[in-house]
Design a protein around this motif. Structure first.
Motif, mmCIF file in Angstrom:
data_model
loop_
_atom_site.group_PDB
_atom_site.id
_atom_site.type_symbol
_atom_site.label_atom_id
_atom_site.label_comp_id
_atom_site.label_asym_id
_atom_site.label_seq_id
_atom_site.Cartn_x
_atom_site.Cartn_y
_atom_site.Cartn_z
ATOM 1 N N ILE A 118 42.257 -76.582 85.678
ATOM 2 C CA ILE A 118 41.136 -76.551 86.625
ATOM 3 C C ILE A 118 40.713 -77.958 87.018
ATOM 4 O O ILE A 118 40.525 -78.263 88.202
ATOM 5 C CB ILE A 118 39.953 -75.775 86.023
ATOM 6 C CG1 ILE A 118 40.269 -74.283 85.975
ATOM 7 C CG2 ILE A 118 38.673 -76.028 86.829
ATOM 8 C CD1 ILE A 118 39.244 -73.463 85.228
ATOM 9 N N VAL A 119 40.542 -78.851 86.044
ATOM 10 C CA VAL A 119 40.026 -80.187 86.359
ATOM 11 C C VAL A 119 41.056 -81.029 87.098
ATOM 12 O O VAL A 119 40.713 -82.074 87.660
ATOM 13 C CB VAL A 119 39.548 -80.915 85.089
ATOM 14 C CG1 VAL A 119 38.478 -80.107 84.377
ATOM 15 C CG2 VAL A 119 40.708 -81.229 84.137
ATOM 16 N N GLY A 120 42.315 -80.561 87.128
ATOM 17 C CA GLY A 120 43.321 -81.259 87.911
ATOM 18 C C GLY A 120 43.139 -81.094 89.415
ATOM 19 O O GLY A 120 43.781 -81.789 90.197
ATOM 20 N N ASP A 121 42.262 -80.175 89.818
ATOM 21 C CA ASP A 121 41.971 -79.946 91.235
ATOM 22 C C ASP A 121 40.644 -80.624 91.569
ATOM 23 O O ASP A 121 39.584 -80.153 91.155
ATOM 24 C CB ASP A 121 41.882 -78.442 91.516
ATOM 25 C CG ASP A 121 41.625 -78.125 92.979
ATOM 26 O OD1 ASP A 121 41.321 -79.055 93.760
ATOM 27 O OD2 ASP A 121 41.696 -76.933 93.347
ATOM 28 N N PRO A 122 40.632 -81.726 92.306
ATOM 29 C CA PRO A 122 39.389 -82.462 92.573
ATOM 30 C C PRO A 122 38.405 -81.728 93.467
ATOM 31 O O PRO A 122 37.262 -82.170 93.619
ATOM 32 C CB PRO A 122 39.888 -83.748 93.245
ATOM 33 C CG PRO A 122 41.191 -83.357 93.878
ATOM 34 C CD PRO A 122 41.799 -82.356 92.948
ATOM 35 N N GLN A 123 38.836 -80.620 94.068
ATOM 36 C CA GLN A 123 37.948 -79.880 94.963
ATOM 37 C C GLN A 123 37.125 -78.817 94.237
ATOM 38 O O GLN A 123 36.271 -78.179 94.844
ATOM 39 C CB GLN A 123 38.763 -79.200 96.064
ATOM 40 C CG GLN A 123 39.552 -80.167 96.949
ATOM 41 C CD GLN A 123 38.658 -81.170 97.653
ATOM 42 O OE1 GLN A 123 38.356 -82.223 97.112
ATOM 43 N NE2 GLN A 123 38.220 -80.829 98.850
ATOM 44 N N VAL A 124 37.375 -78.595 92.953
ATOM 45 C CA VAL A 124 36.618 -77.589 92.210
ATOM 46 C C VAL A 124 35.219 -78.126 91.903
ATOM 47 O O VAL A 124 35.070 -79.215 91.345
ATOM 48 C CB VAL A 124 37.333 -77.200 90.908
ATOM 49 C CG1 VAL A 124 36.453 -76.289 90.053
ATOM 50 C CG2 VAL A 124 38.647 -76.491 91.238
ATOM 51 N N ALA A 125 34.206 -77.333 92.246
ATOM 52 C CA ALA A 125 32.817 -77.769 92.046
ATOM 53 C C ALA A 125 32.256 -77.327 90.704
ATOM 54 O O ALA A 125 31.320 -77.953 90.192
ATOM 55 C CB ALA A 125 31.942 -77.236 93.176
ATOM 56 N N GLY A 126 32.759 -76.222 90.120
ATOM 57 C CA GLY A 126 32.215 -75.737 88.858
ATOM 58 C C GLY A 126 33.025 -74.566 88.343
ATOM 59 O O GLY A 126 33.894 -74.028 89.038
ATOM 60 N N VAL A 127 32.719 -74.173 87.103
ATOM 61 C CA VAL A 127 33.509 -73.164 86.405
ATOM 62 C C VAL A 127 32.593 -72.072 85.857
ATOM 63 O O VAL A 127 31.533 -72.371 85.288
ATOM 64 C CB VAL A 127 34.292 -73.789 85.227
ATOM 65 C CG1 VAL A 127 35.157 -72.745 84.528
ATOM 66 C CG2 VAL A 127 35.135 -74.973 85.697
ATOM 67 N N ILE A 128 33.004 -70.816 86.008
ATOM 68 C CA ILE A 128 32.372 -69.694 85.331
ATOM 69 C C ILE A 128 33.249 -69.347 84.132
ATOM 70 O O ILE A 128 34.403 -68.971 84.295
ATOM 71 C CB ILE A 128 32.224 -68.473 86.266
ATOM 72 C CG1 ILE A 128 31.387 -68.830 87.491
ATOM 73 C CG2 ILE A 128 31.604 -67.301 85.507
ATOM 74 C CD1 ILE A 128 29.974 -69.288 87.192
ATOM 75 N N GLY A 129 32.730 -69.465 82.940
ATOM 76 C CA GLY A 129 33.507 -69.195 81.737
ATOM 77 C C GLY A 129 32.953 -70.015 80.578
ATOM 78 O O GLY A 129 32.018 -70.797 80.765
#
Length: 432
Positions: A118-129
């Motif tokens: 997930i953190v390898g994608d710079p466009q991700v703003a946040g995570v549910i989990g």
């Protein structure tokens, strides 16, 4: 007749002189002053950096959930998050993209690998989990180091936050939050119920080494001992174990009044079935917790008669202030789409976690022309400052990421035809 001709310049001067006399009391009219044109302010990211979305790009969240292990938790979390994203609508005119859930297998290895992807994608703003505390222990530092926010619907281990008295645990990380409640609340509720309501004094415990099960039995033992109870035997099994003969023989020799086994479905179902038929344990009270409070276990015959400690489950009249939707409305939508009731109470926690994250993004995002910037440090601070009415009740975060209500129920399951948790008899209610 003689005409007196007055030169034009002289006449005009006279008119202007008279006009000046008439308006002498009025202030002179100043020409309008145009405000200075300010240059556009350029966005400056904070110390954790920012997510920058170009024109037309969606706000991107990711779900780090259990899919192959504890699949019920993963399914209801996904469904709750999807309904929440739909009900929130667009964020600054942009669609919200959740993507397919990334499977943690409820393990540290799965949590670490999933978070790394997930953190390898710079466009991700946040995570549910995550769903399972074991996965969160490994995922939380990865997400935090990347500057992201992760909000869990169902992690409960105290290891992930604090002792509820101002001391953080070694596994607490600043990017981690949860809507589910710290298991210290569950331990206090259960110990009070067992000691003062059931009037039992000796309770054996078993866990599987998982951060959730091991921390919960330790917290229960501490709370129960503080009331004057005794824990004569503390056993441990391995993940995947289904032959409980050795542990049950140890328990039968100790002769406890009750056994507390907060295991997951594979191990917990086997334990309950074998404990029922084991010599010397026929009259022993069986007690479990939220990991078995799912339809897949409640429908089995060995589930009857067990007491369960777990979160509240009747959320129908509560309203999420971010979407204006009540629990009843979300449940109606759930039934229309999925053809039944949620098989775990954590659907509501997932709904609130998602609206909490999306509303924080809405608050901190900055538009710059066609671009949208989401500052990671500002987002983390905004989530920590959350105080809102959700489907589960008031969601308000402390300094260590605990945002849940702390309220707990003790359920007594007496009929395996009843598999909807919200319909189980509640025999004890705890509120911190």
């Amino acid at each position: 007749m003689h005409r007196h001709i007055i030169p034009l310049g002289t006449a005009l001067a006279a008119v202007l002189a008279l006009s000046g006399c008439r308006d002498a009391t009025e202030p002179p009219v100043e020409p309008p002053v145009e405000p200075p044109v300010e240059p556009p302010v350029e966005f400056e990211p904070g110390p954790l950096g920012a997510v920058t979305l170009e024109a037309g790009e969606a706000v991107r969240l990711r779900m780090l959930l259990s899919v192959t292990v504890a699949p019920t938790l993963g399914a209801v979390s996904r469904q709750g998050a999807e309904f929440a994203a739909e009900d929130m609508g667009s964020i600054h005119g942009r669609a919200v993209e959740l993507g397919e859930p990334i499977d943690t297998s409820c393990s540290p290895e799965g949590g670490r690998a999933g978070a790394g992807g997930i953190v390898g994608d710079p466009q991700v703003a946040g995570v549910i989990g995550t769903n399972c505390s074991a996965a969160a222990v490994a995922a939380s530092p990865v997400v935090t180091d990347a500057g992201l926010v992760m909000i869990s619907p169902s992690n409960t281990s105290p290891r992930l936050t604090s002792d509820l008295a101002g001391t953080p645990d070694a596994d607490h990380h600043a990017g981690y939050f949860r809507v589910s409640s710290n298991d210290l609340h569950q331990a206090r509720a259960l110990s009070d119920f067992v000691y003062n309501q059931l009037e039992l004094r000796r309770v054996a415990t078993v866990h599987d080494g998982d951060p959730y099960t091991s921390a919960l039995v330790a917290a229960f033992a501490d709370a129960f001992s503080a009331l004057g109870g005794e824990v004569p035997t503390r056993a441990e099994i391995d993940k995947g174990d289904t032959d409980m003969t050795d542990v049950l023989a140890e328990f039968a020799a100790a002769g406890p009044d009750a056994i507390f086994f907060p295991l997951f479905v594979t191990e917990g179902s086997a334990f309950a079935a074998q404990a029922r038929a084991f010599d010397g344990l026929e009259g022993t009270t069986l007690i479990s917790a939220a990991a078995l409070l799912v339809s897949a276990f409640l429908e089995t015959p060995q589930s009857e008669g067990i007491y369960f400690a777990g979160p509240e489950s009747d959320f129908g009249s509560n309203v999420n202030e971010r979407t204006g939707r009540s629990g009843q409305q979300v449940l109606a939508a759930f039934e229309a789409r999925h053809g039944g009731f949620p098989q775990s109470p954590y659907w509501a926690h997932a709904y609130d976690a998602t609206t909490m994250l999306l509303s924080a993004i809405q608050s901190v995002a900055v538009e710059e022309g066609d671009r949208l910037h989401i500052d990671r440090a500002a987002l983390r601070a905004q989530v920590r400052a959350t105080s809102m009415s959700g489907l589960v009740g008031t969601v308000s975060c402390d300094a260590f990421g605990d945002c849940g209500t702390g309220r707990m129920n003790i359920y007594h399951h007496t009929d395996n035809s009843v598999t909807d948790v919200s319909r189980l008899p509640v025999v004890y209610v705890y509120s911190p």
